[in-house]
Scaffold this motif. Structure first.
Motif, PDB file in Angstrom:
ATOM      1  N   PRO A 191      11.682  13.940   4.102  1.00 15.01           N
ATOM      2  CA  PRO A 191      13.127  14.010   3.883  1.00 15.01           C
ATOM      3  C   PRO A 191      13.527  13.391   2.537  1.00 15.01           C
ATOM      4  CG  PRO A 191      12.622  12.174   5.315  1.00 15.01           C
ATOM      5  CD  PRO A 191      11.320  12.884   5.071  1.00 15.01           C
ATOM      6  N   ARG A 192      14.599  13.923   2.041  1.00 15.35           N
ATOM      7  CA  ARG A 192      15.155  13.314   0.828  1.00 15.35           C
ATOM      8  C   ARG A 192      15.653  11.919   1.203  1.00 15.35           C
ATOM      9  NH1 ARG A 192      19.938  15.814  -3.058  1.00 15.35           N
ATOM     10  NH2 ARG A 192      19.082  14.986  -5.038  1.00 15.35           N
TER      11      ARG A 192
ATOM     12  N   GLU B 113       4.367   7.178  -7.149  1.00 15.94           N
ATOM     13  CA  GLU B 113       5.016   8.495  -7.113  1.00 15.94           C
ATOM     14  C   GLU B 113       6.518   8.364  -7.261  1.00 15.94           C
ATOM     15  OE1 GLU B 113       5.335  12.534  -4.351  1.00 15.94           O
ATOM     16  OE2 GLU B 113       4.688  10.638  -3.440  1.00 15.94           O
ATOM     17  N   ALA B 114       7.097   7.339  -6.641  1.00 16.43           N
ATOM     18  CA  ALA B 114       8.545   7.140  -6.751  1.00 16.43           C
ATOM     19  C   ALA B 114       8.929   6.827  -8.185  1.00 16.43           C
ATOM     20  CB  ALA B 114       8.984   6.015  -5.819  1.00 16.43           C
ATOM     21  N   GLU B 115       8.135   5.980  -8.872  1.00 19.74           N
ATOM     22  CA  GLU B 115       8.426   5.677 -10.278  1.00 19.74           C
ATOM     23  C   GLU B 115       8.341   6.936 -11.125  1.00 19.74           C
ATOM     24  OE1 GLU B 115       6.899   1.026 -10.649  1.00 19.74           O
ATOM     25  OE2 GLU B 115       5.462   2.667 -10.870  1.00 19.74           O
ATOM     26  N   PHE B 116       7.316   7.749 -10.870  1.00 19.85           N
ATOM     27  CA  PHE B 116       7.164   8.969 -11.661  1.00 19.85           C
ATOM     28  C   PHE B 116       8.385   9.868 -11.504  1.00 19.85           C
ATOM     29  CE2 PHE B 116       5.864  13.129 -12.922  1.00 19.85           C
ATOM     30  CZ  PHE B 116       4.956  12.923 -13.950  1.00 19.85           C
ATOM     31  N   GLU B 117       8.802  10.109 -10.248  1.00 18.75           N
ATOM     32  CA  GLU B 117       9.939  11.017 -10.061  1.00 18.75           C
ATOM     33  C   GLU B 117      11.230  10.409 -10.615  1.00 18.75           C
ATOM     34  OE1 GLU B 117      12.345  13.323  -6.476  1.00 18.75           O
ATOM     35  OE2 GLU B 117      10.175  12.978  -6.253  1.00 18.75           O
TER      36      GLU B 117
ATOM     37  N   ARG C 218       8.318  10.545   5.568  1.00 16.36           N
ATOM     38  CA  ARG C 218       8.690   9.686   6.685  1.00 16.36           C
ATOM     39  C   ARG C 218       7.871   8.388   6.610  1.00 16.36           C
ATOM     40  NH1 ARG C 218      12.119  12.226   9.786  1.00 16.36           N
ATOM     41  NH2 ARG C 218      12.079  14.518   9.903  1.00 16.36           N
ATOM     42  N   ARG C 219       8.592   7.282   6.700  1.00 17.45           N
ATOM     43  CA  ARG C 219       8.044   5.939   6.579  1.00 17.45           C
ATOM     44  C   ARG C 219       7.600   5.598   5.155  1.00 17.45           C
ATOM     45  NH1 ARG C 219       5.819   8.043  11.043  1.00 17.45           N
ATOM     46  NH2 ARG C 219       3.761   8.208  10.079  1.00 17.45           N
ATOM     47  N   ALA C 220       8.024   6.392   4.180  1.00 14.07           N
ATOM     48  CA  ALA C 220       7.686   6.078   2.783  1.00 14.07           C
ATOM     49  C   ALA C 220       8.431   4.814   2.344  1.00 14.07           C
ATOM     50  CB  ALA C 220       8.057   7.244   1.872  1.00 14.07           C
ATOM     51  N   PRO C 221       7.862   4.012   1.447  1.00 15.29           N
ATOM     52  CA  PRO C 221       8.551   2.808   0.962  1.00 15.29           C
ATOM     53  C   PRO C 221       9.868   3.171   0.296  1.00 15.29           C
ATOM     54  CG  PRO C 221       6.251   2.790   0.304  1.00 15.29           C
ATOM     55  CD  PRO C 221       6.532   4.161   0.847  1.00 15.29           C
ATOM     56  N   SER C 222      10.863   2.342   0.519  1.00 14.09           N
ATOM     57  CA  SER C 222      12.165   2.583  -0.102  1.00 14.09           C
ATOM     58  C   SER C 222      12.380   1.737  -1.354  1.00 14.09           C
ATOM     59  CB  SER C 222      13.287   2.270   0.901  1.00 14.09           C
ATOM     60  OG  SER C 222      13.236   0.899   1.283  1.00 14.09           O
ATOM     61  N   ASN C 223      11.365   0.905  -1.736  1.00  8.82           N
ATOM     62  CA  ASN C 223      11.511   0.023  -2.899  1.00  8.82           C
ATOM     63  C   ASN C 223      10.774   0.534  -4.125  1.00  8.82           C
ATOM     64  OD1 ASN C 223       8.882  -0.359  -2.117  1.00  8.82           O
ATOM     65  ND2 ASN C 223       9.027  -2.592  -1.880  1.00  8.82           N
TER      66      ASN C 223
ATOM     67  N   ALA D 134       7.536   1.233  -4.358  1.00 11.58           N
ATOM     68  CA  ALA D 134       6.124   0.864  -4.422  1.00 11.58           C
ATOM     69  C   ALA D 134       5.234   2.054  -4.081  1.00 11.58           C
ATOM     70  CB  ALA D 134       5.838  -0.291  -3.448  1.00 11.58           C
ATOM     71  N   ALA D 135       3.986   1.993  -4.558  1.00 10.36           N
ATOM     72  CA  ALA D 135       3.029   3.062  -4.231  1.00 10.36           C
ATOM     73  C   ALA D 135       2.706   3.026  -2.736  1.00 10.36           C
ATOM     74  CB  ALA D 135       1.769   2.876  -5.062  1.00 10.36           C
ATOM     75  N   TRP D 136       2.567   4.196  -2.157  1.00 14.57           N
ATOM     76  CA  TRP D 136       2.258   4.321  -0.720  1.00 14.57           C
ATOM     77  C   TRP D 136       0.762   4.593  -0.626  1.00 14.57           C
ATOM     78  CZ3 TRP D 136       4.893   8.575   2.784  1.00 14.57           C
ATOM     79  CH2 TRP D 136       4.686   8.240   4.142  1.00 14.57           C
ATOM     80  N   VAL D 137       0.019   3.546  -0.326  1.00 19.23           N
ATOM     81  CA  VAL D 137      -1.434   3.603  -0.409  1.00 19.23           C
ATOM     82  C   VAL D 137      -2.047   3.284   0.939  1.00 19.23           C
ATOM     83  CG1 VAL D 137      -3.483   2.630  -1.519  1.00 19.23           C
ATOM     84  CG2 VAL D 137      -1.391   2.950  -2.837  1.00 19.23           C
ATOM     85  N   ASN D 138      -3.027   4.104   1.328  1.00 19.87           N
ATOM     86  CA  ASN D 138      -3.862   3.816   2.501  1.00 19.87           C
ATOM     87  C   ASN D 138      -5.267   3.509   2.009  1.00 19.87           C
ATOM     88  OD1 ASN D 138      -2.060   6.539   3.502  1.00 19.87           O
ATOM     89  ND2 ASN D 138      -1.873   4.626   4.657  1.00 19.87           N
ATOM     90  N   PRO D 139      -5.813   2.351   2.351  1.00 21.31           N
ATOM     91  CA  PRO D 139      -7.149   2.003   1.863  1.00 21.31           C
ATOM     92  C   PRO D 139      -8.165   3.094   2.202  1.00 21.31           C
ATOM     93  CG  PRO D 139      -6.111   0.122   2.940  1.00 21.31           C
ATOM     94  CD  PRO D 139      -5.220   1.297   3.205  1.00 21.31           C
ATOM     95  N   GLY D 140      -8.960   3.468   1.205  1.00 17.20           N
ATOM     96  CA  GLY D 140     -10.032   4.443   1.414  1.00 17.20           C
ATOM     97  C   GLY D 140      -9.573   5.877   1.486  1.00 17.20           C
ATOM     98  N   CYS D 141      -8.331   6.164   1.068  1.00 19.14           N
ATOM     99  CA  CYS D 141      -7.862   7.558   1.176  1.00 19.14           C
ATOM    100  C   CYS D 141      -8.688   8.471   0.268  1.00 19.14           C
ATOM    101  CB  CYS D 141      -6.376   7.647   0.848  1.00 19.14           C
ATOM    102  SG  CYS D 141      -5.962   7.299  -0.872  1.00 19.14           S
ATOM    103  N   ARG D 142      -8.871   9.697   0.714  1.00 16.59           N
ATOM    104  CA  ARG D 142      -9.704  10.647  -0.009  1.00 16.59           C
ATOM    105  C   ARG D 142      -8.894  11.647  -0.814  1.00 16.59           C
ATOM    106  NH1 ARG D 142     -14.341   9.324  -1.231  1.00 16.59           N
ATOM    107  NH2 ARG D 142     -14.910  11.511  -1.438  1.00 16.59           N
ATOM    108  N   ASN D 143      -7.599  11.687  -0.563  1.00 18.60           N
ATOM    109  CA  ASN D 143      -6.752  12.624  -1.303  1.00 18.60           C
ATOM    110  C   ASN D 143      -5.699  11.838  -2.090  1.00 18.60           C
ATOM    111  OD1 ASN D 143      -7.691  15.293  -0.712  1.00 18.60           O
ATOM    112  ND2 ASN D 143      -6.941  15.032   1.381  1.00 18.60           N
TER     113      ASN D 143
END
Length: 610
Positions: A363-364, A465-469, A554-559, A561-570
């Motif tokens: 969502p926006r 991603e938020a900073e980039f946009e 959904r559940r993305a940070p609103s401040n 910050a980068a939304w990072v999951n340790p060990g993500c492959r994508n």
């Protein structure tokens, strides 16, 4: 002695009893106390009884066997300026002759000449009385004159002058004591003593030198007060120094130095305040500002600047929005050119009714940046990445495996090619140094950012991603970074219908009527910067960001910050590229890529914490 005699105007003559002397007017015999066997006297010595013995004089005992030989000896002594010190000096010999032959007019004339010569020598010595030895000699000759001719007017005048000089020197000594004790311009202090000394006898240098020393001591005190931050007290001290001599040169120089100290102190306080802001110590910075305001002239620019920085520091650290800067590298040279992005808030993603919106863009939602950050004005170039590789020996992923995806100019497709890595362009040929670096993974980009952090001492990273946009939109809210319509000329390296490949190909899905003159990436900074001062945020090459891929917000940070999951492959890249269709350069467009993916369309830029 001969030098003093010469200064007195006496000319030496041959040693002869027939010496021709300058005639003097006939006068009564001199009042010599010839009936007393011994004559003693001393000049007045001010404040130093120990010198009295050295300066006293007694008439030497003289025995005359032959008046003629005694007279000849007196003439020789007079010619060489030997007037009174020994039994063979002119005056003792002539006094003895006068005692032996009271009526001899020639001896009377010679004695008067000797007296005049003695008075001349005494005056020369007194004129040089700034030399203590000359003063003592003048006082000793005063002892002789006081003993022999105390009632003569010229002697009395000379003795009065000697006494005044002695008193002046005593006052100078007292002034020096007061000066060392720090009693400068108080009652009974150094200034009063030196002024009295100068009034008694302007000749000796001790009084003017003492006055200058009092003035200097007062000015030193003024400078010390200035160093301590008491500038009002410093100028009160300068006013006291000005009252000493009213010197037209020293006082303005002192004022200039005080203002220099004030300026230096203000600059130092400003620097301390800025350093405190760098350590997030706002209270100390405000204390430094209060001290600047206490000592600064109205309208001082340092205080204005520090006040602004205190207002901004909670958002930008030591920087200000829109500021362009680069960090020095420990190994020499500078890091990437950065610009400070203003803090603020924006709506991230696409609304449900937006054309071409996808579920991954929803969502926006609102994102709030409490602090500003810095971002690279340009994509990282091949030359910048080469410096990192050369310095560290790092091997990017494409170098390790020996291949990457390139654009095949013959087929117009993207194909895997061997021997291609970060040194290669979009078509696999060697890339120029000012081209955006390609064929790198997100991890390669993070390794470069980590190296910059070590080299500069600042925290470099990939933008979130938020900073980039946020930077991509640069205050806008349209479908594209430039708005909702067709791209304006020069906005970026996009796929346009007017673009033509070297083989004459055209894009099948492009912006109608748009052409930027490039098929493939362009050198960084070739197109107009956006409202935040950043180039190539849209088009040219896609850019890795710090986030892991999530299918939606959904559940993305609103401040922000980068939304990072340790060990993500994508991982995630944003912004579209030189070959992207119009839908892929929308502001909300986002797409994923594996951690090992490299190709001819994705590069990166860095962000920096403030």
């Amino acid at each position: 002695m001969l030098a003093l005699l010469a200064l007195a105007g006496c000319k030496p003559a041959p040693e002869s009893p027939e010496l021709a002397l300058q005639p003097v007017p006939r006068q009564q015999p001199l009042p010599v106390q010839a009936d007393k066997p011994e004559l003693q006297g001393r000049v007045r010595i001010q404040g130093d009884d120990a010198l009295a013995g050295d300066l006293s004089w007694s008439l030497p005992d003289v025995r005359i066997d032959s008046p003629r030989r005694a007279r000849a000896a007196a003439l020789r002594a007079l010619a060489r300026g030997d007037l009174f010190e020994t039994p063979q000096s002119a005056i003792p010999l002539l006094l003895a002759l006068r005692k032996l032959q009271p009526g001899d007019a020639r001896d009377a004339r010679l004695l008067e000449q000797a007296r005049q010569a003695l008075l001349a020598q005494a005056r020369v010595a007194l004129a040089a009385s700034e030399d203590p030895a000359a003063l003592r000699y003048a006082q000793r000759m005063g002892s002789v004159l006081r003993v022999l001719w105390p009632d003569l007017a010229d002697v009395q005048m000379y003795l009065a002058d000697v006494d005044r000089v002695g008193q002046a020197f005593d006052l100078c000594s007292a002034g020096a004591v007061a000066l060392r004790a720090g009693r400068l311009d108080v009652a009974g202090g150094a200034l009063e003593a030196f002024r009295r000394a100068q009034a008694l006898w302007p000749g000796p240098a001790c009084a003017p030198a003492g006055l200058a020393a009092v003035e200097q001591a007062l000015m030193d005190g003024a400078l010390q007060r200035a160093v301590q931050g008491d500038f009002d007290g410093a100028y009160r001290q300068v006013a006291r120094a000005d009252a000493v001599r009213h010197d037209p040169a020293t006082i303005p120089a002192a004022r200039t130095r005080i203002e220099g100290i004030r300026a230096d102190r203000i600059r130092r306080l400003g620097d301390e305040g800025l350093m405190a802001l760098g350590d997030a110590d706002l209270q100390y910075a405000r204390e430094r500002l209060a001290e600047i305001l206490r000592i600064a002239r109205p309208g001082d620019q340092v205080s204005v600047a520090l006040r602004e920085r205190i207002d901004l520091v909670s958002h930008y650290g030591l920087f200000r929005p829109g500021q362009v800067f680069s960090d020095a590298l420990e190994s020499g040279g500078r890091g990437p050119s950065l610009v400070v992005v203003p803090h603020g808030r924006f709506q991230m993603g696409a609304s449900t009714d937006a054309p071409d919106a996808r579920v991954e863009e929803q969502p926006r939602h609102w994102v709030q940046f409490q602090r500003g950050f810095a971002i690279g004005r340009f994509e990282v170039t091949v030359a910048e990445f080469r410096r990192f590789v050369d310095a560290t020996g790092y091997q990017p992923r494409a170098t390790q495996r020996g291949h990457s995806m390139v654009y095949d100019v013959r087929s117009g497709n993207f194909l895997r090619a061997s021997g291609v890595d970060w040194r290669s362009g979009y078509d696999g040929r060697p890339a120029a140094g000012d081209m955006p670096v390609l064929h790198v993974t997100a991890r390669d980009a993070e390794a470069y950012a980590a190296w910059l952090s070590v080299q500069t001492g600042a925290h470099y990273r990939l933008p979130s991603e938020a900073e980039f946009e946020y930077v991509l939109r640069a205050g806008g809210s349209g479908r594209y970074p430039w708005g909702d319509g067709a791209p304006p000329p020069g906005v970026g390296n996009l796929a346009g219908s007017r673009d033509v490949s070297p083989q004459g190909r055209h894009w099948s899905n492009a912006f109608p009527g748009y052409g930027d003159g490039w098929w493939g990436p362009a050198p960084v900074g070739s197109f107009t910067a956006n409202a935040f001062g950043v180039h190539d945020m849209v088009g040219n090459v896609g850019e890795w960001v710090a986030d892991c891929w999530h299918k939606g917000y959904r559940r993305a940070p609103s401040n922000g910050a980068a939304w990072v999951n340790p060990g993500c492959r994508n991982r995630l890249h944003r912004g579209g590229a030189w070959s992207s269709a119009p839908v892929q350069v929308r502001s909300a467009w986002r797409t994923s890529g594996g951690v090992d993916i490299t190709n001819a369309r994705v590069g990166f830029r860095v962000a920096r914490q403030l």
